[in-house]
Design an enzyme around this catalytic site. Structure first.
Site, short mmCIF file in Angstrom:
data_model
loop_
_atom_site.label_atom_id
_atom_site.label_comp_id
_atom_site.label_asym_id
_atom_site.label_seq_id
_atom_site.Cartn_x
_atom_site.Cartn_y
_atom_site.Cartn_z
NE ARG A 76 -6.33 5.53 1.00
CZ ARG A 76 -5.14 5.06 1.34
NH1 ARG A 76 -4.64 3.99 0.77
NH2 ARG A 76 -4.45 5.64 2.29
CG ASP B 4 0.63 4.45 -2.65
OD1 ASP B 4 0.35 5.64 -2.43
OD2 ASP B 4 0.82 3.62 -1.75
CE LYS C 101 -2.92 1.01 -2.23
NZ LYS C 101 -3.02 0.28 -0.94
CB CYS D 236 4.70 4.00 0.19
SG CYS D 236 3.65 5.26 -0.53
CD1 TRP E 168 -0.69 -1.33 4.03
CD2 TRP E 168 1.09 -2.25 3.02
NE1 TRP E 168 0.43 -0.71 4.50
CE2 TRP E 168 1.54 -1.26 3.90
CE3 TRP E 168 2.03 -2.97 2.27
CZ2 TRP E 168 2.89 -0.95 4.06
CZ3 TRP E 168 3.38 -2.67 2.43
CH2 TRP E 168 3.79 -1.67 3.31
CG ASP F 47 -1.75 4.60 4.62
OD1 ASP F 47 -2.19 5.18 3.60
OD2 ASP F 47 -0.68 3.97 4.62
C1 GLA Z 1 0.79 3.74 1.29
C2 GLA Z 1 -0.64 3.35 0.97
C3 GLA Z 1 -0.97 2.05 1.67
C4 GLA Z 1 0.02 0.97 1.23
C5 GLA Z 1 1.44 1.42 1.48
C6 GLA Z 1 2.45 0.46 0.87
O1 GLA Z 1 0.95 4.04 2.63
O2 GLA Z 1 -1.54 4.36 1.36
O3 GLA Z 1 -2.29 1.67 1.38
O4 GLA Z 1 -0.19 0.72 -0.14
O5 GLA Z 1 1.68 2.70 0.92
O6 GLA Z 1 3.75 0.89 1.01
#
Ligand code: GLA
Length: 519
Positions: free
Chosen positions: A342, A286, A284, A258, A176, A346
C-alpha cells in the site's frame, strides 16, 4: 480584605493548584474496565509526563499506540490530543479530563484534522465517546510494553529473491470496502459464484480475498481458528478453488488487526502453515497494532518475517503489505518479499479520496514491475458514492498505474453499468500489460492532467483526466507521445477507433476521463 490583596491571594492559590497537579498526573494510568468491544479506538492506558502546565505522553489501545500532544493542565482540568506517530497529518483524537481524588475521568470529545489532512472529516467525527475512568497504576512516566508484548529479536534484514508470483497486478475481489466486519462464509461463496456468472472471473478477477474480521481465538496449541462467521476455512477454500478462483486472507504483524481481532504477532510461522493447510493463495498483512510491539524502523523486518514463513510452507501465496505508504515502502517492499504494498491511506467511496490516492501516485513508477506493485488501495467501483464518470476515472487511473484491481462491491447488487466498467477488457489489458511499467503524469494544466503508460507492443495508453467539476476541452498532440503524426488510436471506453491526424481534442466530462491506446 483589600481588593488587590484578594486578587493576589486567589492568584497564588491558583498557582499552588497548578504547581501541585502536574506531579499528581505524572505516571501510568489505566482504565478500571477494559472496553466492551475489542478494537475500540479509546485507549486503555495513558502515560503522562508533565512539564509545568503542559504534558506529553503515550496513549495505548489494543489497536495502536499514539503520541499525546498539546497537553495542557489547568488545576484539575486537562485537555490533550493523540496523534498517530506514523501519520502526523491524519486525524487527531481530542480528549478532555478531570482529575479528582486520584481518579482521572476522560472524555474523547471527537476528532480534529491535523494541518494537511486532505479530506472532510468522516461522518460522526464530532461525536463524543462516553467518559472513562482511570487510576494511576504507577508513577513511572516512561512507556513500557507489557512483557507479553515484547518480541524476540527479528532476523537481520536480507534481500529476498522474487517469489515468481503476481507477474501482472493481482486482480480479484476483497470483502472490506462493502462488507467490512459483516463478511461471512456465505458472502464469500456467493461472491465466488457471482465472479463466475457475471464474467468477472473470465475478465481476470480471480482472487477472492477475505479481509479483516474472520479471526477467532487460538486453540490450546496456539493455532488460529476462524470465528463463527467462517465455520470451515478449508471447505471454503475448496469451494472457491472448484470455481477456478483463489482464496485470500488477512492478518497483522501486530497482536491485533485493525478491527481488533487476533493478529499473527509471535505466531507467524504457525499462521503461515495454517493458511497453507487451508489452501490460502494470498495474504494481506496489515500493520495495525504492530506499532505496539515494533518500532517504525523494524517494519521491514517484521514484514520479512512473514514472507519467510509463507515461503517456508512451499505454497505459492501472494504477499500484500498494508502499511498505508509509511516508511518509504518503495525502497524495501520488494526486498522483504512483498508482491504489492500500500502506498496510501484507506480509500473511501468519494471522488476526492479516490483522486488523492490515484493521482498522488505520480513519481512512484520506479518501484513497480512484474512481481512487485504499488497499491493505491482497492476499488470502490459500484459502491454508490461516485457517478459513472468518476468510476471510469477510478478504473482508468488504476489501469495506468499498474495497480492491483481488487473490486470491493456487492456483486449480487451489481448494475450493468458497474459490470461494464469493471469488465472493460481494453482497460484491463492496460492494467495487465506484460511490460509491467507504471504510468505517470505527462502534463498538467490546472485541473486537467494527461497521464501515459508505456505498453509492451510499443503502444502507449493515454488518459485525459478532467479533475474539475465542470466539463473541459482537452487536446493531446501525437508528437508529444513520439508516435508520429497519424498513429493508430483506439478509445478504450467507446471501444472504437479514432481518426485524428496530428492531434485529438475532445470535451472531457466533469471528474471524467478519455482513455486511449495509441500506436
Ligand atoms: C485497514 C486497512 C483496510 C482494511 C482494514 C480492516 O484500515 O487499510 O484496507 O483492511 O484495516 O480492518
Amino acid at each position: 480584605m483589600h481588593k488587590a490583596l484578594l486578587v493576589a491571594a486567589v492568584a497564588s492559590l491558583t498557582l499552588v493548584a497548578w504547581t501541585q497537579s502536574p506531579a499528581a498526573l505524572d505516571g501510568t494510568w489505566q482504565r478500571f474496565q477494559p472496553p466492551a468491544r475489542p478494537g475500540s479506538l479509546i485507549a486503555e492506558t495513558f502515560v503522562f509526563e508533565t512539564q509545568g502546565s503542559h504534558f506529553t505522553g503515550t496513549a495505548v489501545s489494543p489497536y495502536d499506540r499514539r503520541d499525546i500532544v498539546e497537553g495542557t493542565l489547568a488545576g484539575a482540568k486537562l485537555s490533550f490530543r493523540t496523534r498517530n506517530p506514523f501519520s502526523p497529518d491524519a486525524l487527531l483524537q481530542v480528549y478532555q479530563g478531570t482529575l479528582d481524588h486520584g481518579i482521572l475521568t476522560l472524555v474523547r470529545t471527537g476528532l480534529v484534522a491535523a494541518p494537511g489532512y486532505p479530506y472532510a472529516l468522516p461522518p460522526g467525527a464530532g461525536h463524543p465517546a462516553p467518559p472513562v475512568q482511570l487510576r494511576r497504576i504507577s508513577a513511572d512516566t516512561s512507556f513500557h510494553l507489557p512483557p507479553s508484548l515484547t518480541h524476540p529479536p527479528l532476523p537481520p534484514l536480507r534481500s529476498l529473491p522474487p517469489n515468481g508470483l503476481a507477474m501482472t497486478p493481482p486482480m480479484g475481489w476483497n470483502s472490506w470496502n462493502k462488507f467490512a466486519g459483516k463478511v461471512s462464509d456465505a458472502d464469500v461463496r456467493r461472491t465466488a459464484d457471482l465472479l463466475v456468472s457475471t464474467g468477472m472471473r473470465d475478465a481476470g478477477y480471480v482472487y477472492v480475498n477475505i479481509d479483516d474480521t474472520w479471526e477467532g481465538q487460538r486453540d490450546s496449541q496456539g493455532n488460529i481458528q476462524p470465528n463463527a462467521k467462517f465455520p470451515d476455512m478449508k471447505a471454503l477454500a475448496d469451494y472457491v478453488h472448484a470455481r477456478g478462483l483463489k482464496l485470500g486472507i488477512y492478518s497483522s504483524p501486530g497482536p491485533r488487526t485493525c478491527a481488533g481481532y487476533e493478529g499473527s504477532y509471535n505466531h507467524e510461522t504457525q499462521d503461515a502453515r495454517t493458511y497453507a493447510a487451508w489452501g490460502i493463495d494470498y495474504l494481506k498483512y496489515d500493520w495495525c497494532s504492530a506499532g505496539l510491539v515494533y518500532t517504525a524502523q523494524e517494519m521491514p523486518q517484521a514484514y520479512e518475517k512473514m514472507a519467510l514463513a509463507l515461503r517456508a510452507t512451499g505454497r505459492p501465496i501472494v504477499y500484500s503489505l498494508c502499511q498505508y505508504g509509511e516508511l518509504n515502502v518503495d525502497a524495501w517492499g520488494a526486498e522483504v518479499g512483498g508482491n504489492l504494498w500500500r502506498t496510501t491511506g484507506d480509500i473511501s467511496d468519494h471522488y476526492d479520496s479516490m483522486a488523492r490516492n490515484g493521482f498522488g501516485q505520480n513519481g512512484r513508477q520506479a518501484a513497480a514491475g512484474p512481481g512487485h506493485w504499488n497499491d493505491p488501495d482497492m476499488l470502490e467501483i459500484g459502491n454508490g458514492g461516485m457517478n459513472a464518470d468518476e468510476y471510469r476515472t477510478h478504473m482508468s487511473l488504476w489501469a495506468l498505474l499498474a495497480a492491483p484491481l481488487l473490486a470491493g462491491n456487492d456483486l449480487a447488487a451489481m448494475t450493468p453499468e458497474t459490470r461494464a466498467i469493471l469488465t472493460n477488457r481494453d482497460v484491463i489489458a492496460v492494467d495487465q500489460d506484460p511490460l509491467g511499467r507504471q504510468g505517470y503524469r505527462l502534463q498538467q494544466q490546472g485541473q486537467q492532467e494527461i497521464w501515459v503508460r508505456p505498453l509492451h507492443d510499443s503502444a502507449v495508453a493515454v488518459g485525459l483526466f478532467n479533475r474539475a467539476t465542470v466539463p473541459a476541452s482537452m487536446t493531446i498532440t501525437w508528437k508529444e507521445l513520439g508516435k508520429g503524426n497519424e498513429p493508430v488510436v483506439r478509445d478504450l471506453w467507446l471501444h472504437r477507433p479514432l481518426q485524428a491526424p496530428g492531434s485529438f481534442t475532445a470535451t472531457v466530462p466533469a471528474h471524467g476521463v478519455i482513455l486511449l491506446r495509441v500506436r
